[in-house]
Design an enzyme around this catalytic site. Structure first.
Site, PDB file in Angstrom:
ATOM      1  N   GLY A  11       1.620  -3.471  30.673  1.00 31.08           N
ATOM      2  CA  GLY A  11       0.477  -3.275  30.491  1.00 31.08           C
ATOM      3  C   GLY A  11       0.412  -4.918  29.798  1.00 31.08           C
ATOM      4  N   GLY A  12      -0.071  -5.969  30.147  1.00 27.77           N
ATOM      5  CA  GLY A  12      -1.336  -7.329  29.729  1.00 27.77           C
ATOM      6  C   GLY A  12      -2.550  -7.025  28.757  1.00 27.77           C
ATOM      7  N   GLY A  13      -2.259  -5.923  28.175  1.00 26.72           N
ATOM      8  CA  GLY A  13      -3.180  -5.889  27.245  1.00 26.72           C
ATOM      9  C   GLY A  13      -2.855  -6.643  25.606  1.00 26.72           C
ATOM     10  CG  PHE A  15       0.778  -3.532  21.150  1.00 24.55           C
ATOM     11  CD1 PHE A  15       1.067  -4.576  20.470  1.00 24.55           C
ATOM     12  CD2 PHE A  15       1.815  -2.233  21.065  1.00 24.55           C
ATOM     13  CE1 PHE A  15       2.601  -3.830  19.181  1.00 24.55           C
ATOM     14  CE2 PHE A  15       3.027  -2.061  20.423  1.00 24.55           C
ATOM     15  CZ  PHE A  15       2.996  -2.822  19.335  1.00 24.55           C
ATOM     16  N   GLY A  16       0.480  -5.494  24.674  1.00 29.42           N
ATOM     17  CA  GLY A  16       1.605  -5.696  25.454  1.00 29.42           C
ATOM     18  C   GLY A  16       2.131  -7.516  25.562  1.00 29.42           C
ATOM     19  CB  ALA A 141      -2.595  -7.409  19.216  1.00 31.74           C
ATOM     20  CE  LYS A 192      -2.653   4.617  15.262  1.00 31.79           C
ATOM     21  NZ  LYS A 192      -3.797   3.317  15.820  1.00 31.79           N
ATOM     22  CG  ASP A 245      -0.741   2.553  12.245  1.00 28.98           C
ATOM     23  OD1 ASP A 245      -1.671   1.950  12.744  1.00 28.98           O
ATOM     24  OD2 ASP A 245      -0.386   3.203  13.910  1.00 28.98           O
TER      25      ASP A 245
END
Length: 338
Positions: A11-13, A15-16, A141, A192, A245
């Site tokens: 996953g290249g978003g 956060f990843g 992120a 959340k 969170d």
């Protein structure tokens, strides 16, 4: 002597990417899997994820690829950071590609559409022999990328997994804590998102600080009440993946779910809002699943009911929120140690 790991991040978003880069900066080899050939090439040539984290320099130890098999080849740790709707599809391919000894850690804060399966449950179903864990916390992120001190919690039934992931990720600006309550940590991260949308709506309508404080407190009560029905420990919600969170996503304009709520409160149609977003706001998917599950279990969740009425029953925002805010709760704290 420090153990060097070969790590795959699927996953290249945003956060990843930031998690992969922390690991690479800690001296490990990281392969980042994403579906966009052009973006993968840009990451490898310019050392920057120009779509999701522009300006954030990526380590030379991080290599991007669009081949899932290449990304997980020889990896002893695999992080899964894809949206909930495609999580199982990706994970189902892993048994043919990774060792049964490889640790598999979910970074996804969501619930599988079409049922009520947490990401850890999907991992357990598809990879029953692998050591598993989930990572969650107040982790925007973009702030991590800027080097602001942040913290997360790794939850696993295996102490060796929590120790390993702590050592893998822990650094001066990213602190790692441990838990053995996988469901509690995961539910905190998933649920959340729903309340962040509601908080955004409230901000758009000009709710005062007292009202927002009440909203956050009752949201925490609802989350923990529901999670206990699924076997989680209510005290987990006093930690990073719970109140930590919840506070961040319900108060920060950097939160995608908060932004959705803010736009809703200003009268924009949901379809128009989602069409302009380049990453998934998981709270939208979670809301319907959560309401159905809570109703089937008989768990009272007035905030969830109210947001559902706004989004799917087309009731007026102000009328619904006024009704929610004037509902009295017989007991303030439901889980009291005597």
């Amino acid at each position: 002597m420090t153990t060097r790991h070969t790590v795959a991040v699927l996953g290249g978003g945003s956060f990843g990417t930031v998690i992969g880069n922390i690991i690479a900066n800690n001296g490990h080899s990281v392969r980042l899997w994403l579906r966009n050939d052009g973006l993968a090439a840009t990451i490898n040539s310019s050392r920057e994820n120009s779509v999701y984290l522009p300006g954030y320099h990526l380590s030379d130890r991080l290599y991007a690829t669009t081949s899932l098999r290449e990304s997980v080849a020889d990896a002893d740790i695999v992080f899964v950071a894809v949206p909930g709707k495609s999580f199982r599809e990706v994970v189902q391919q892993l048994p043919r590609m990774i060792s049964g000894d490889s640790q598999v850690i979910s970074l996804t804060k969501g619930i599988e559409p079409g049922g009520f399966r947490l990401m850890s449950q999907i991992l357990r179903e598809e990879l029953p022999d692998n050591p598993l864990g989930v990572l969650s916390g107040p982790n925007l992120a973009s702030e991590i990328a800027l080097g602001h001190v942040s913290a997360s919690v790794i939850a696993s039934e295996s102490p060796s997994v929590t120790r390993c992931i702590h050592d893998l990720l822990h650094c001066e600006a990213f602190l790692i804590y441990a838990s053995d309550d996988m469901y509690g940590v995961e539910l905190g991260g998933a649920l959340k998102n729903v309340y962040a949308i509601l908080a955004g709506v409230g901000a758009a309508l000009g709710f005062g600080e007292n009202t927002q404080g009440m909203l956050l407190t009752r949201a925490l009560a609802e989350m923990s009440r529901f999670a206990v029905c699924l076997g989680a420990n209510p005290l987990t919600f006093l930690g990073l993946s719970g109140v930590g969170d919840l506070f961040v996503t319900c108060s920060s304009p950097l939160s995608r779910n908060y932004q959705v709520g803010l736009a809703l409160g200003k009268g924009r149609p949901l379809e128009d809002i989602l069409a302009t977003m380049d990453q998934v706001a998981e709270g939208i998917n979670t809301l319907g699943l959560l309401k159905r599950e809570a109703d089937s279990r008989g768990v009272p969740m007035p905030l969830v009911d109210g947001l559902h009425a706004i989004l799917y029953e087309h009731r007026e925002v102000e009328d619904v929120l006024t009704s929610i805010m004037h509902r009295e709760q017989a007991q303030d704290v439901e889980f009291v140690i005597r």
